[in-house]
Write a protein that holds these residues in place. Structure first.
Motif, PDB file in Angstrom:
ATOM      1  N   UNK A  63       0.836  -1.198   0.000  1.00 23.59           N
ATOM      2  CA  UNK A  63       0.000   0.000   0.000  1.00 23.59           C
ATOM      3  C   UNK A  63       0.874   1.252   0.000  1.00 23.59           C
ATOM      4  N   UNK A  64       2.117   1.121   0.455  1.00 19.75           N
ATOM      5  CA  UNK A  64       3.036   2.261   0.417  1.00 19.75           C
ATOM      6  C   UNK A  64       3.234   2.750  -1.012  1.00 19.75           C
ATOM      7  N   UNK A  65       3.235   1.824  -1.969  1.00 22.31           N
ATOM      8  CA  UNK A  65       3.386   2.219  -3.366  1.00 22.31           C
ATOM      9  C   UNK A  65       2.238   3.130  -3.800  1.00 22.31           C
ATOM     10  N   UNK A  66       1.029   2.794  -3.387  1.00 19.21           N
ATOM     11  CA  UNK A  66      -0.138   3.583  -3.779  1.00 19.21           C
ATOM     12  C   UNK A  66      -0.124   4.952  -3.105  1.00 19.21           C
ATOM     13  N   UNK A  67       0.168   4.967  -1.818  1.00 20.50           N
ATOM     14  CA  UNK A  67       0.112   6.213  -1.048  1.00 20.50           C
ATOM     15  C   UNK A  67       1.223   7.172  -1.459  1.00 20.50           C
ATOM     16  N   UNK A  68       2.399   6.637  -1.755  1.00 27.05           N
ATOM     17  CA  UNK A  68       3.579   7.490  -1.920  1.00 27.05           C
ATOM     18  C   UNK A  68       3.998   7.702  -3.374  1.00 27.05           C
ATOM     19  N   UNK A  69       3.348   7.047  -4.339  1.00 26.06           N
ATOM     20  CA  UNK A  69       3.834   7.092  -5.722  1.00 26.06           C
ATOM     21  C   UNK A  69       3.845   8.498  -6.301  1.00 26.06           C
ATOM     22  N   UNK A  70       2.728   9.223  -6.221  1.00 28.86           N
ATOM     23  CA  UNK A  70       2.692  10.571  -6.804  1.00 28.86           C
ATOM     24  C   UNK A  70       3.622  11.547  -6.080  1.00 28.86           C
ATOM     25  N   UNK A  71       3.661  11.550  -4.733  1.00 28.81           N
ATOM     26  CA  UNK A  71       4.667  12.407  -4.081  1.00 28.81           C
ATOM     27  C   UNK A  71       6.090  12.081  -4.510  1.00 28.81           C
ATOM     28  N   UNK A  72       6.367  10.786  -4.728  1.00 28.97           N
ATOM     29  CA  UNK A  72       7.722  10.412  -5.127  1.00 28.97           C
ATOM     30  C   UNK A  72       8.030  10.829  -6.563  1.00 28.97           C
ATOM     31  N   UNK A  73       7.005  10.874  -7.444  1.00 28.06           N
ATOM     32  CA  UNK A  73       7.242  11.358  -8.809  1.00 28.06           C
ATOM     33  C   UNK A  73       7.604  12.837  -8.782  1.00 28.06           C
ATOM     34  N   UNK A  74       6.966  13.604  -7.879  1.00 29.18           N
ATOM     35  CA  UNK A  74       7.323  15.017  -7.718  1.00 29.18           C
ATOM     36  C   UNK A  74       8.761  15.152  -7.227  1.00 29.18           C
ATOM     37  N   UNK A  75       9.173  14.239  -6.339  1.00 28.86           N
ATOM     38  CA  UNK A  75      10.549  14.242  -5.859  1.00 28.86           C
ATOM     39  C   UNK A  75      11.528  13.995  -7.006  1.00 28.86           C
ATOM     40  N   UNK A  76      11.191  13.041  -7.911  1.00 27.76           N
ATOM     41  CA  UNK A  76      12.058  12.768  -9.051  1.00 27.76           C
ATOM     42  C   UNK A  76      12.143  13.965  -9.988  1.00 27.76           C
ATOM     43  N   UNK A  77      10.993  14.632 -10.187  1.00 24.58           N
ATOM     44  CA  UNK A  77      10.984  15.803 -11.055  1.00 24.58           C
ATOM     45  C   UNK A  77      11.910  16.880 -10.509  1.00 24.58           C
ATOM     46  N   UNK A  78      11.954  17.020  -9.202  1.00 24.50           N
ATOM     47  CA  UNK A  78      12.778  18.064  -8.589  1.00 24.50           C
ATOM     48  C   UNK A  78      14.249  17.683  -8.504  1.00 24.50           C
ATOM     49  N   UNK A  79      14.544  16.446  -8.112  1.00 21.90           N
ATOM     50  CA  UNK A  79      15.928  16.071  -7.824  1.00 21.90           C
ATOM     51  C   UNK A  79      16.563  15.205  -8.911  1.00 21.90           C
ATOM     52  N   UNK A  80      15.764  14.672  -9.830  1.00 20.84           N
ATOM     53  CA  UNK A  80      16.318  13.829 -10.877  1.00 20.84           C
ATOM     54  C   UNK A  80      16.292  12.359 -10.506  1.00 20.84           C
ATOM     55  N   UNK A  81      16.511  11.528 -11.510  1.00 20.67           N
ATOM     56  CA  UNK A  81      16.401  10.084 -11.326  1.00 20.67           C
ATOM     57  C   UNK A  81      17.514   9.525 -10.440  1.00 20.67           C
ATOM     58  N   UNK A  82      18.746   9.955 -10.677  1.00 20.97           N
ATOM     59  CA  UNK A  82      19.871   9.415  -9.904  1.00 20.97           C
ATOM     60  C   UNK A  82      19.770   9.793  -8.433  1.00 20.97           C
ATOM     61  N   UNK A  83      19.528  11.067  -8.146  1.00 19.48           N
ATOM     62  CA  UNK A  83      19.384  11.491  -6.754  1.00 19.48           C
ATOM     63  C   UNK A  83      18.182  10.829  -6.097  1.00 19.48           C
ATOM     64  N   UNK A  84      17.139  10.603  -6.891  1.00 20.60           N
ATOM     65  CA  UNK A  84      15.969   9.907  -6.359  1.00 20.60           C
ATOM     66  C   UNK A  84      16.302   8.499  -5.909  1.00 20.60           C
TER      67      UNK A  84
END
Length: 440
Positions: A63-84
């Motif tokens: 369920x963590x995947x469902x709850x956190x997926x969109x916030x984590x995509x925003x994190x990738x957009x900001x910090x990039x794939x490698x830093x993510x």
């Protein structure tokens, strides 16, 4: 005009190194994820749970995947794939360390919290690495590349139950229902506390490995993805991806797929335990072994002899057939496993258990086939679309828990009928769903 994902987001000469580095991360995915298959029957004993409660392990993890997926995509957009990826490994390390107080207190709620944090870290890593694999080479061979990653992932899933059984599940005869029933209340609590504390050393080692991987990825020459862009403002709005039906249907397909994959991998130990299989703690390895076979077939056949769509269609049909075998086979027969693997010296299992393991073969190519079909033509929306697809991993939370409720009410074997409509959805996406690409 919608944005297009580049066929070669990274130069071809640079594809091998990212594949090797991402392969290491996929091994971590498999090690952490498929540890749950052995952890569920272990915690069922250590925390004195019923079958439904034990499957909360899978629920909170996925369920963590469902709850956190969109916030984590925003994190990738900001910090990039490698830093993510580095951030994801750090979160996973925190989750592994949370197992220490959980094991010291034998509190099931703390175990669930630790699993949720681990799942959150994996959400970041999965959201970053799956589109990375799709983008580093030609789209027609994306399923083959993901299959390579799958071999690493499920290879770890094959190894970890064997290690867990050898290290943690030794001497489990002393914790049988009959043995525990003869103890006083104080003796029972002491025995269960000692059992729970067996987890301390493995998770300390896991946290140390994750710290090492953080440093490895941080200092690695892993290139950042460069996706084609245009002036379409939709790339800045996550709601824009909702206008692509193949993504939404892909998410639903992955919801069903991950659900059946987790049921096949994580409930096989409980199912075998109920049927009196002595080596129940290592049964997940049977499912993972067949998944590895499926991935090898994918590497050999895609795209030379099978398209990604054909592989998905074949997977769905095999899943329906093997599920019927689980439902209809007699629980006291060992004939199927004795015929197919008896010559290897691998211990035989009841036919329904073996059919459940064979679902690993049916499931292997679903994930590799769905991702490139769902991400076709999304360009800068790829990270957001990937997050939506990752949200489909919530099927690994919901469907096993639903299976647990059905098993508690009407029996473990017949509860597997739940898999049939899931494979029906996979079949629909293979035949029709991935072709619905116009904007809504």
């Amino acid at each position: 005009m919608s944005e297009l994902m580049s066929e070669k987001a990274l130069p071809q000469r640079s594809s091998l190194l990212p594949m090797l580095l991402i392969g290491i991360l996929f091994f971590v995915f498999g090690f952490v994820t498929w540890l749950n298959g052995a952890l569920i029957p272990f915690l069922k004993i250590a925390c004195q749970l019923n079958e439904f409660q034990a499957l909360l392990v899978a629920f909170v993890f996925y369920i963590a995947y469902f709850v956190m997926a969109l916030p984590m995509s925003a994190l990738l957009t900001r910090f990039g794939y490698k830093n993510g990826m580095v951030i994801g490994l750090a979160v996973m390390c925190a989750g592994a360390l949370l197992f220490i107080p959980a094991a010291l207190t034998a509190q099931f709620s703390l175990f669930l919290l630790a699993l949720f944090v681990l799942g959150t870290g994996l959400t970041i890593l999965q959201t970053a690495t799956n589109p990375y694999i799709v983008c580093i080479g030609p789209r027609s061979s994306a399923a083959m590349r993901i299959s390579c990653m799958g071999i690493v992932n499920k290879g770890a899933g094959f190894i970890v139950p064997l290690l867990f059984s050898a290290w943690i599940l030794t001497g489990m005869d002393a914790y049988s229902n009959e043995a525990l029933a003869q103890l006083s209340s104080d003796e029972l609590q002491q025995m269960l506390m000692q059992l729970s504390q067996r987890l301390i050393t493995p998770y300390l080692l896991m946290s140390a490995v994750l710290l090492g991987l953080m440093a490895f990825v941080w200092w690695s020459p892993l290139p950042e993805l460069q996706l084609e862009t245009n002036t379409d403002d939709d790339s800045r709005n996550w709601r824009a991806v909702l206008r692509y039906p193949q993504v939404l249907l892909g998410m639903l397909t992955l919801f069903c797929y991950v659900g059946v994959e987790v049921i096949a991998g994580d409930t096989i130990g409980l199912f075998g335990q109920g049927l009196g299989v002595a080596h129940f703690g290592s049964l997940t390895s049977y499912t993972m072994a067949f998944m590895v076979v499926g991935y090898v077939l994918g590497i050999l056949c895609i795209p030379r002899w099978l398209s990604q769509q054909q592989a998905l269609l074949l997977s769905a049909l095999c899943g329906i057939g093997f599920t019927c075998g689980v439902l209809l086979s007699p629980a006291d027969s060992l004939q199927l496993s004795q015929t197919m693997i008896g010559w290897t010296g691998v211990p035989a299992v009841p036919d329904p258990v073996f059919y459940l393991a064979l679902l690993g073969l049916a499931n292997a190519l679903v994930w590799p086939a769905v991702w490139p079909l769902a991400l076709q033509g999304l360009g800068r929306l790829t990270a957001t679309a990937s997050a939506l697809l990752i949200m489909g991993i919530a099927g690994g939370a919901v469907l096993p828990l639903l299976y647990g409720g059905l098993a508690q009410a009407g029996g473990s074997q017949q509860a597997y009928w739940l898999l049939l409509p899931c494979y029906g959805m996979i079949l629909f996406y293979a035949v029709k769903g991935h072709k619905i690409q116009r904007r809504l």
